[in-house]
Design an enzyme around this catalytic site. Structure first.
Site, PDB file in Angstrom:
ATOM      1  N   ASN A  13     -59.635 -13.761 -32.034  1.00  0.00           N
ATOM      2  CA  ASN A  13     -58.328 -13.408 -31.483  1.00  0.00           C
ATOM      3  C   ASN A  13     -57.935 -12.014 -31.989  1.00  0.00           C
ATOM      4  O   ASN A  13     -57.863 -11.779 -33.197  1.00  0.00           O
ATOM      5  CB  ASN A  13     -57.305 -14.464 -31.938  1.00  0.00           C
ATOM      6  CG  ASN A  13     -55.920 -14.209 -31.373  1.00  0.00           C
ATOM      7  OD1 ASN A  13     -55.434 -13.084 -31.418  1.00  0.00           O
ATOM      8  ND2 ASN A  13     -55.275 -15.236 -30.867  1.00  0.00           N
ATOM      9  N   ASP A  15     -55.099 -10.289 -31.220  1.00  0.00           N
ATOM     10  CA  ASP A  15     -53.662  -9.984 -31.067  1.00  0.00           C
ATOM     11  C   ASP A  15     -53.148  -9.024 -32.135  1.00  0.00           C
ATOM     12  O   ASP A  15     -52.343  -8.132 -31.850  1.00  0.00           O
ATOM     13  CB  ASP A  15     -52.826 -11.267 -31.203  1.00  0.00           C
ATOM     14  CG  ASP A  15     -53.007 -12.219 -30.044  1.00  0.00           C
ATOM     15  OD1 ASP A  15     -53.628 -11.839 -29.041  1.00  0.00           O
ATOM     16  OD2 ASP A  15     -52.526 -13.365 -30.158  1.00  0.00           O
ATOM     17  N   HIS A  16     -53.600  -9.246 -33.382  1.00  0.00           N
ATOM     18  CA  HIS A  16     -52.944  -8.508 -34.463  1.00  0.00           C
ATOM     19  C   HIS A  16     -53.508  -7.106 -34.678  1.00  0.00           C
ATOM     20  O   HIS A  16     -52.951  -6.338 -35.453  1.00  0.00           O
ATOM     21  CB  HIS A  16     -52.892  -9.371 -35.717  1.00  0.00           C
ATOM     22  CG  HIS A  16     -52.057 -10.594 -35.460  1.00  0.00           C
ATOM     23  ND1 HIS A  16     -50.744 -10.500 -35.056  1.00  0.00           N
ATOM     24  CD2 HIS A  16     -52.372 -11.914 -35.435  1.00  0.00           C
ATOM     25  CE1 HIS A  16     -50.271 -11.725 -34.836  1.00  0.00           C
ATOM     26  NE2 HIS A  16     -51.239 -12.593 -35.050  1.00  0.00           N
ATOM     27  N   ARG A  55     -45.009  -8.725 -27.716  1.00  0.00           N
ATOM     28  CA  ARG A  55     -44.877  -8.166 -29.076  1.00  0.00           C
ATOM     29  C   ARG A  55     -46.199  -7.644 -29.616  1.00  0.00           C
ATOM     30  O   ARG A  55     -46.222  -6.839 -30.517  1.00  0.00           O
ATOM     31  CB  ARG A  55     -44.278  -9.205 -30.026  1.00  0.00           C
ATOM     32  CG  ARG A  55     -45.213 -10.327 -30.358  1.00  0.00           C
ATOM     33  CD  ARG A  55     -44.614 -11.236 -31.395  1.00  0.00           C
ATOM     34  NE  ARG A  55     -43.510 -12.031 -30.836  1.00  0.00           N
ATOM     35  CZ  ARG A  55     -43.136 -13.210 -31.325  1.00  0.00           C
ATOM     36  NH1 ARG A  55     -43.734 -13.683 -32.400  1.00  0.00           N
ATOM     37  NH2 ARG A  55     -42.176 -13.900 -30.780  1.00  0.00           N
ATOM     38  N   HIS A  56     -47.323  -8.124 -29.094  1.00  0.00           N
ATOM     39  CA  HIS A  56     -48.604  -7.529 -29.507  1.00  0.00           C
ATOM     40  C   HIS A  56     -49.420  -7.119 -28.287  1.00  0.00           C
ATOM     41  O   HIS A  56     -49.389  -5.961 -27.892  1.00  0.00           O
ATOM     42  CB  HIS A  56     -49.373  -8.400 -30.525  1.00  0.00           C
ATOM     43  CG  HIS A  56     -49.308  -9.882 -30.328  1.00  0.00           C
ATOM     44  ND1 HIS A  56     -49.750 -10.493 -29.194  1.00  0.00           N
ATOM     45  CD2 HIS A  56     -48.872 -10.873 -31.152  1.00  0.00           C
ATOM     46  CE1 HIS A  56     -49.587 -11.796 -29.321  1.00  0.00           C
ATOM     47  NE2 HIS A  56     -49.050 -12.070 -30.484  1.00  0.00           N
ATOM     48  N   THR A 107     -47.261 -19.256 -32.963  1.00  0.00           N
ATOM     49  CA  THR A 107     -47.180 -20.508 -32.196  1.00  0.00           C
ATOM     50  C   THR A 107     -47.093 -21.666 -33.193  1.00  0.00           C
ATOM     51  O   THR A 107     -48.077 -22.031 -33.819  1.00  0.00           O
ATOM     52  CB  THR A 107     -48.419 -20.636 -31.292  1.00  0.00           C
ATOM     53  OG1 THR A 107     -48.591 -19.399 -30.607  1.00  0.00           O
ATOM     54  CG2 THR A 107     -48.252 -21.746 -30.286  1.00  0.00           C
ATOM     55  N   GLU A 157     -57.344 -27.740 -27.314  1.00  0.00           N
ATOM     56  CA  GLU A 157     -57.503 -27.004 -28.572  1.00  0.00           C
ATOM     57  C   GLU A 157     -56.557 -27.644 -29.579  1.00  0.00           C
ATOM     58  O   GLU A 157     -55.337 -27.686 -29.367  1.00  0.00           O
ATOM     59  CB  GLU A 157     -57.194 -25.515 -28.387  1.00  0.00           C
ATOM     60  CG  GLU A 157     -57.359 -24.766 -29.714  1.00  0.00           C
ATOM     61  CD  GLU A 157     -57.498 -23.257 -29.576  1.00  0.00           C
ATOM     62  OE1 GLU A 157     -58.028 -22.796 -28.545  1.00  0.00           O
ATOM     63  OE2 GLU A 157     -57.086 -22.558 -30.504  1.00  0.00           O
ATOM     64  N   HIS A 200     -55.930 -21.955 -35.327  1.00  0.00           N
ATOM     65  CA  HIS A 200     -54.638 -21.528 -35.867  1.00  0.00           C
ATOM     66  C   HIS A 200     -54.643 -21.599 -37.382  1.00  0.00           C
ATOM     67  O   HIS A 200     -54.810 -22.673 -37.961  1.00  0.00           O
ATOM     68  CB  HIS A 200     -53.436 -22.303 -35.324  1.00  0.00           C
ATOM     69  CG  HIS A 200     -52.187 -21.449 -35.324  1.00  0.00           C
ATOM     70  ND1 HIS A 200     -51.465 -21.199 -36.453  1.00  0.00           N
ATOM     71  CD2 HIS A 200     -51.594 -20.745 -34.337  1.00  0.00           C
ATOM     72  CE1 HIS A 200     -50.468 -20.389 -36.161  1.00  0.00           C
ATOM     73  NE2 HIS A 200     -50.517 -20.095 -34.881  1.00  0.00           N
TER      74      HIS A 200
HETATM   75  N1  PXP Z   1     -55.475 -20.738 -31.041  1.00  0.00           N
HETATM   76  C1  PXP Z   1     -54.282 -20.618 -30.432  1.00  0.00           C
HETATM   77  C2  PXP Z   1     -53.997 -21.473 -29.255  1.00  0.00           C
HETATM   78  C3  PXP Z   1     -53.323 -19.691 -30.888  1.00  0.00           C
HETATM   79  O1  PXP Z   1     -52.129 -19.589 -30.276  1.00  0.00           O
HETATM   80  C4  PXP Z   1     -53.659 -18.853 -31.966  1.00  0.00           C
HETATM   81  C5  PXP Z   1     -52.687 -17.816 -32.438  1.00  0.00           C
HETATM   82  O2  PXP Z   1     -52.416 -16.929 -31.421  1.00  0.00           O
HETATM   83  C6  PXP Z   1     -54.924 -18.995 -32.556  1.00  0.00           C
HETATM   84  C7  PXP Z   1     -55.804 -19.961 -32.088  1.00  0.00           C
HETATM   85  C8  PXP Z   1     -55.373 -18.130 -33.692  1.00  0.00           C
HETATM   86  O3  PXP Z   1     -54.573 -18.335 -34.805  1.00  0.00           O
HETATM   87  P1  PXP Z   1     -54.712 -17.358 -36.043  1.00  0.00           P
HETATM   88  O4  PXP Z   1     -54.341 -15.995 -35.569  1.00  0.00           O
HETATM   89  O5  PXP Z   1     -53.743 -17.931 -37.033  1.00  0.00           O
HETATM   90  O6  PXP Z   1     -56.139 -17.431 -36.510  1.00  0.00           O
END
Ligand code: PXP
Length: 250
Positions: A13, A15-16, A55-56, A107, A157, A200
């Site tokens: 992921n 996003d960050h 936001r990201h 989330t 998931e 997550h």
């Molecule tokens: N899975 C889902 C459905 C998520 O929403 C996220 C966070 O965006 C992740 C996995 C990844 O979580 P993390 O960034 O804490 O590893």
């Protein structure tokens, strides 16, 4: 029935990477560059969450990922008309439906499928028809898994956030109870014919027990990997996660 003897997949992921970019309103660091490095490091897919408040990840990031990626994109989205239209325009390999609240930092819980079955069934049908693999992000809860199955999701998931939080807080009895719930619910989801993913909050310390569940086909991991990348670089940070997953599975 899903073949679950294969290699456990890692979705990275990104996003960050966009969070850091957006902190200064600059063009860098570039999430698409991160996606390409993730591919070189052995990721099996890229995950990006286009949040309502952007936001990201931005709309342009999704355009760029769809153009540049050879890995499958897992597009995380809230169950809104706006996001459905974007997903139908791009037709990513996978969509993961997540709950979204503007005021939350991340989330926080799984989707309440059981209370919103009719709407969600209608919501995901066109996405499935467009060829997207539909995943639903839920807590390790039997009623939610049964509801996800009834609405026609192909994938669940399981939310590993509570397990990771208990670990970080040293609440090991509660952590182990949540881990047992995740294990049982992974097996239950699989028994219904659903493909099971998890994610997550996973870190180098918490990933192995979840990676060891034989029914789990994919882990989606972001925040910790991007954080570690500051210290060791993105490619080694991903390779280390990959190694821990493979070792746990072996
Ligand atoms: N899975 C889902 C459905 C998520 O929403 C996220 C966070 O965006 C992740 C996995 C990844 O979580 P993390 O960034 O804490 O590893």
């Amino acid at each position: 029935m899903t073949d679950y003897a294969g290699r456990l997949r890692l979705g990275v992921n990104i996003d960050h990477v966009a969070t850091v970019r957006n902190a200064r309103g600059s063009a860098y660091p570039d999430p698409i560059r991160a996606a390409k490095i993730a591919e070189a490091a052995g990721a099996d897919g890229i995950t990006a969450h286009l949040r309502e408040d952007r936001r990201h990840i931005s709309d342009e990031d999704i355009d760029g990922l769809m153009d540049a990626l050879s890995l499958p994109l897992n597009f995380e989205m809230a169950a809104t008309d706006e996001m459905q239209a974007i997903a139908l325009r791009h037709k990513p390999h996978a969509v993961c439906i997540v709950p979204e609240k503007r005021e939350e930092r991340t989330t926080e819980g799984g989707l309440e499928v059981a209370k919103d079955e009719n709407r969600l069934a209608h919501f995901i049908a066109p996405l499935r028809d467009a060829g997207c693999r539909v995943s639903i992000f839920i807590a390790a809860d039997q009623a939610q898994i049964e509801a996800a199955n009834r609405i026609g999701a192909q994938v669940i998931e399981l939310h590993t956030g509570a397990y990771c939080d208990f670990h970080a807080e040293g609440r090991f009895d509660e952590r182990d109870a949540e881990l047992a719930r995740l294990r049982d619910m992974a097996a239950f989801g699989h028994s219904l014919g659903l493909e099971v993913h998890a994610g997550h909050g996973l870190t180098y310390e918490t990933v192995a027990p979840v990676a060891a569940f034989p029914e789990v086909m994919e882990l989606n991991i972001g925040h910790f990997i991007i954080g570690e990348a500051i210290f060791m670089g993105l490619e080694p940070a991903i390779r280390e996660m990959r190694r821990l997953m493979d070792d746990a599975r072996a």
